[in-house]
Design a protein around this motif. Structure first.
Motif, PDB file in Angstrom:
ATOM      1  N   VAL A  11      -9.017 -13.617  -7.602  1.00  0.00           N
ATOM      2  CA  VAL A  11      -8.382 -12.625  -6.743  1.00  0.00           C
ATOM      3  C   VAL A  11      -6.870 -12.826  -6.801  1.00  0.00           C
ATOM      4  CG1 VAL A  11      -8.180 -11.767  -4.394  1.00  0.00           C
ATOM      5  CG2 VAL A  11     -10.393 -12.561  -5.246  1.00  0.00           C
ATOM      6  N   ASP A  12      -6.145 -11.794  -7.182  1.00  0.00           N
ATOM      7  CA  ASP A  12      -4.680 -11.843  -7.217  1.00  0.00           C
ATOM      8  C   ASP A  12      -4.079 -11.170  -5.992  1.00  0.00           C
ATOM      9  OD1 ASP A  12      -4.486 -13.201  -9.637  1.00  0.00           O
ATOM     10  OD2 ASP A  12      -4.532 -11.339 -10.795  1.00  0.00           O
ATOM     11  N   GLN A  13      -4.658 -10.036  -5.578  1.00  0.00           N
ATOM     12  CA  GLN A  13      -4.143  -9.295  -4.440  1.00  0.00           C
ATOM     13  C   GLN A  13      -5.309  -8.731  -3.646  1.00  0.00           C
ATOM     14  OE1 GLN A  13      -1.266  -6.398  -5.668  1.00  0.00           O
ATOM     15  NE2 GLN A  13       0.210  -7.957  -6.293  1.00  0.00           N
ATOM     16  N   VAL A  14      -5.028  -8.445  -2.367  1.00  0.00           N
ATOM     17  CA  VAL A  14      -6.053  -7.929  -1.465  1.00  0.00           C
ATOM     18  C   VAL A  14      -5.592  -6.572  -0.954  1.00  0.00           C
ATOM     19  CG1 VAL A  14      -7.287  -8.348   0.694  1.00  0.00           C
ATOM     20  CG2 VAL A  14      -6.659 -10.266  -0.765  1.00  0.00           C
ATOM     21  N   TYR A  15      -6.499  -5.590  -0.962  1.00  0.00           N
ATOM     22  CA  TYR A  15      -6.200  -4.253  -0.466  1.00  0.00           C
ATOM     23  C   TYR A  15      -6.989  -4.032   0.820  1.00  0.00           C
ATOM     24  CZ  TYR A  15      -6.032   0.809  -0.158  1.00  0.00           C
ATOM     25  OH  TYR A  15      -5.847   2.102   0.276  1.00  0.00           O
ATOM     26  N   ASN A  19      -2.792  -1.168   2.640  1.00  0.00           N
ATOM     27  CA  ASN A  19      -1.786  -2.214   2.407  1.00  0.00           C
ATOM     28  C   ASN A  19      -2.289  -3.185   1.367  1.00  0.00           C
ATOM     29  OD1 ASN A  19      -0.034  -1.255   4.459  1.00  0.00           O
ATOM     30  ND2 ASN A  19      -1.348  -2.231   5.984  1.00  0.00           N
ATOM     31  N   VAL A  20      -1.376  -3.700   0.555  1.00  0.00           N
ATOM     32  CA  VAL A  20      -1.715  -4.674  -0.475  1.00  0.00           C
ATOM     33  C   VAL A  20      -1.048  -6.001  -0.117  1.00  0.00           C
ATOM     34  CG1 VAL A  20      -1.563  -5.236  -2.924  1.00  0.00           C
ATOM     35  CG2 VAL A  20      -1.884  -2.869  -2.215  1.00  0.00           C
ATOM     36  N   PHE A  21      -1.851  -7.050  -0.058  1.00  0.00           N
ATOM     37  CA  PHE A  21      -1.366  -8.390   0.288  1.00  0.00           C
ATOM     38  C   PHE A  21      -1.613  -9.348  -0.865  1.00  0.00           C
ATOM     39  CE2 PHE A  21      -2.992  -6.413   4.185  1.00  0.00           C
ATOM     40  CZ  PHE A  21      -1.856  -6.437   4.969  1.00  0.00           C
ATOM     41  N   ALA A  22      -0.826 -10.414  -0.901  1.00  0.00           N
ATOM     42  CA  ALA A  22      -1.056 -11.461  -1.893  1.00  0.00           C
ATOM     43  C   ALA A  22      -2.339 -12.214  -1.534  1.00  0.00           C
ATOM     44  CB  ALA A  22       0.123 -12.423  -1.926  1.00  0.00           C
ATOM     45  N   ALA A  23      -2.950 -12.830  -2.513  1.00  0.00           N
ATOM     46  CA  ALA A  23      -4.201 -13.549  -2.284  1.00  0.00           C
ATOM     47  C   ALA A  23      -4.000 -14.768  -1.394  1.00  0.00           C
ATOM     48  CB  ALA A  23      -4.806 -13.968  -3.623  1.00  0.00           C
ATOM     49  N   ALA A  24      -2.778 -15.191  -1.192  1.00  0.00           N
ATOM     50  CA  ALA A  24      -2.504 -16.367  -0.359  1.00  0.00           C
ATOM     51  C   ALA A  24      -2.927 -16.152   1.094  1.00  0.00           C
ATOM     52  CB  ALA A  24      -1.021 -16.714  -0.425  1.00  0.00           C
ATOM     53  N   VAL A  25      -3.046 -14.890   1.533  1.00  0.00           N
ATOM     54  CA  VAL A  25      -3.471 -14.646   2.913  1.00  0.00           C
ATOM     55  C   VAL A  25      -4.906 -15.097   3.139  1.00  0.00           C
ATOM     56  CG1 VAL A  25      -1.871 -12.739   3.326  1.00  0.00           C
ATOM     57  CG2 VAL A  25      -4.156 -12.261   2.463  1.00  0.00           C
TER      58      VAL A  25
END
Length: 134
Positions: A11-15, A19-25
């Motif tokens: 997972v690189d990004q979360v939708y 909104n698109v967030f970095a996977a670090a969340v």
């Protein structure tokens, strides 16, 4: 001759909700989750106190405020009870209290017992100023 293989997804990004967030969340520790939860409870307690609706989270604050109000009322009269005697001793001689409690005198505490008498002294000063203004 078939060799076993492994297939995975990273997972690189979360939708979410546009909104698109970095996977670090997604990488939250248990302590961070507990801190967020406790902050939410504190916000709920503050909000309920502000609008006047009693909740279980706001009860300790309500009782603390009630005690401060009662202590401020009986500070100058002859009536006393066990819980307010320490506050009256502090108001009578603050220097003796500071000498007996070096942690409170240095201001590095942040605990419960030393905070109540300080609040009482501030409340008494504010009340005296209000009386002088009238």
């Amino acid at each position: 001759n078939i060799k076993p293989f492994q297939y995975g997804m990273e997972v690189d990004q979360v939708y979410q909700d546009g909104n698109v967030f970095a996977a670090a969340v997604l990488d939250m520790s248990e302590t961070a989750l507990i801190e967020k939860f406790l902050a939410g409870i504190a916000n709920m307690a503050a909000f309920s106190r502000e609008i006047g609706i009693p909740t279980e989270a706001g009860l300790p604050h309500a009782f603390g405020n009630a005690f401060r109000n009662i202590a401020a009322l009986v500070a100058d009269i002859d009536f006393s009870f066990k819980e307010v005697e320490e506050v009256k001793k502090f108001l009578a001689d603050p220097s003796a209290y500071a000498a007996a409690n070096p942690v409170a005198a240095s201001g590095g505490g942040g605990g419960g017992a030393a905070a109540a008498p300080k609040e009482e002294k501030k409340a008494a000063v504010v009340e005296e100023e209000e009386e002088e203004e009238m």
